[in-house]
Design an enzyme around this catalytic site. Structure first.
Site, mmCIF file in Angstrom:
data_model
loop_
_atom_site.group_PDB
_atom_site.id
_atom_site.type_symbol
_atom_site.label_atom_id
_atom_site.label_comp_id
_atom_site.label_asym_id
_atom_site.label_seq_id
_atom_site.Cartn_x
_atom_site.Cartn_y
_atom_site.Cartn_z
ATOM 1 N N LEU A 275 4.286 1.749 6.518
ATOM 2 C CA LEU A 275 2.726 2.655 7.343
ATOM 3 C C LEU A 275 1.460 2.833 6.352
ATOM 4 O O LEU A 275 2.193 2.704 5.321
ATOM 5 C CB LEU A 275 3.567 4.376 7.994
ATOM 6 C CG LEU A 275 4.509 3.993 8.658
ATOM 7 C CD1 LEU A 275 5.872 4.742 8.939
ATOM 8 C CD2 LEU A 275 4.006 3.587 10.191
ATOM 9 N N LEU B 241 7.471 1.776 4.262
ATOM 10 C CA LEU B 241 8.137 2.140 4.932
ATOM 11 C C LEU B 241 6.726 1.120 6.227
ATOM 12 O O LEU B 241 7.409 0.733 7.281
ATOM 13 C CB LEU B 241 8.061 3.238 6.384
ATOM 14 C CG LEU B 241 9.190 4.449 5.788
ATOM 15 C CD1 LEU B 241 8.770 5.803 6.997
ATOM 16 C CD2 LEU B 241 10.406 3.250 6.080
ATOM 17 N N SER C 215 4.551 9.151 0.866
ATOM 18 C CA SER C 215 5.723 7.649 1.066
ATOM 19 C C SER C 215 5.606 6.956 2.631
ATOM 20 O O SER C 215 6.667 5.618 2.356
ATOM 21 C CB SER C 215 7.424 8.689 1.103
ATOM 22 O OG SER C 215 6.792 9.924 2.875
ATOM 23 N N GLU C 216 4.180 7.151 3.588
ATOM 24 C CA GLU C 216 4.270 6.358 4.126
ATOM 25 C C GLU C 216 4.259 4.897 4.072
ATOM 26 O O GLU C 216 5.367 3.736 4.642
ATOM 27 C CB GLU C 216 2.777 6.234 4.900
ATOM 28 C CG GLU C 216 2.141 7.699 5.363
ATOM 29 C CD GLU C 216 2.317 8.411 4.876
ATOM 30 O OE1 GLU C 216 1.983 9.320 4.883
ATOM 31 O OE2 GLU C 216 2.512 8.372 3.464
ATOM 32 N N THR C 217 3.877 4.377 2.859
ATOM 33 C CA THR C 217 3.749 2.588 2.511
ATOM 34 C C THR C 217 4.859 2.117 2.196
ATOM 35 O O THR C 217 4.845 1.186 2.258
ATOM 36 C CB THR C 217 2.747 2.858 1.189
ATOM 37 O OG1 THR C 217 3.738 2.677 0.080
ATOM 38 C CG2 THR C 217 1.574 2.495 1.209
#
Length: 261
Positions: free
Chosen positions: A141, A139, A135-137
């Site tokens: 990240l 946010l 899920s990082e991208t």
């Protein structure tokens, strides 16, 4: 031991490590990262622990990084950020290279760094209800620290999709990708983990530790003279080991070897 992580070792040597922040979906911050790293290192050195089962308390396995922690580190200096990220890197590396067998018991959602924990375990079993997401991208990240382990587990092609889209995917898709080995109903999850634990307890601990190192040494390398020489040395050393002599003697004497309780 920190109350955010529970540890229990049964009389066979099965050590269950439970992330215990259910209200926060077992998200980790700097304190949990340090505690989990220390616990894994302690269990690795503890002869009473034969294998480690990693799981989470509550509906989620782990949501990855705690967003409040992420918000704090955004204000860090570059040097502080590097040091903080290095602690997470040590956790993943410690779990990945642990000399003892590790099993991820994924009873619920595994997001972001939670997927890293799954990918670093030797064996992963997931409930049908489990969902996964890099899920990082979403946010802004990058799934950087977990990337070596996750790309190795699911392959670069699948990583291109899921790293970039941050789509959620099912346990069955996780199995298809190679991230988890078995998918079972929630009711059968513990029985499946127990079956694997029983199988793991059959093996010699020294042989298992050397087999794990051997995978790291031969994976993705051309089968040339260096690899052949390495494998020759490893089996020669294993044949001469005290553990192998005990295992072979026990087999011919029709008894359990000393490591089986």
């Amino acid at each position: 031991m920190s109350e955010t992580i529970l540890v229990a070792i049964d009389d066979r040597g099965v050590a269950t490590v439970t992330l215990n922040r259910p209200d926060a979906h077992n998200a980790f911050d700097e304190t949990l990262i340090a505690s989990l790293t220390e616990i894994l290192q302690t269990l690795e050195a503890d002869p009473a622990a034969r294998l480690i089962v990693l799981t989470g308390n509550g509906p989620s396995f782990s949501a990855g990084g705690d967003l409040k922690w992420m918000q704090r580190v955004a204000a860090y200096t570059q040097a502080e950020n590097v040091a903080d990220a290095a602690a997470l890197g040590r956790l993943m590396r410690t779990l990945n290279l642990l000399a003892k067998p590790t099993v991820a018991r994924v009873q619920g959602a595994a997001f972001a760094g939670g997927l890293g924990l799954v990918a670093c375990c030797d064996i992963a079993v997931a409930s049908e209800q489990a969902i996964f997401c890099v899920s990082e991208t979403r946010l802004g990240l990058v799934p950087s620290v977990i990337s070596p382990y996750l790309v190795r587990a699911i392959g670069a092609r699948a990583a291109r999709r899921y790293f970039l889209t941050a789509e959620r995917f099912t346990a069955l898709e996780a199995k298809r990708l190679g991230l988890v080995h078995e998918v079972t109903s929630a009711q059968q999850l513990d029985a499946t983990v127990e079956r694997l634990a029983v199988a793991l307890l059959e093996g010699g601990p020294g042989a298992q530790a050397r087999a794990k190192r051997l995978i790291e040494e031969v994976a993705d390398r051309p089968i040339g003279d260096a690899i052949v020489d390495l494998t020759v040395r490893v089996i020669a050393e294993a044949r001469a080991s005290t553990e192998a002599r005990e295992g072979l003697t026990a087999y011919f004497e029709r008894r359990k070897p000393s490591w089986r309780r």
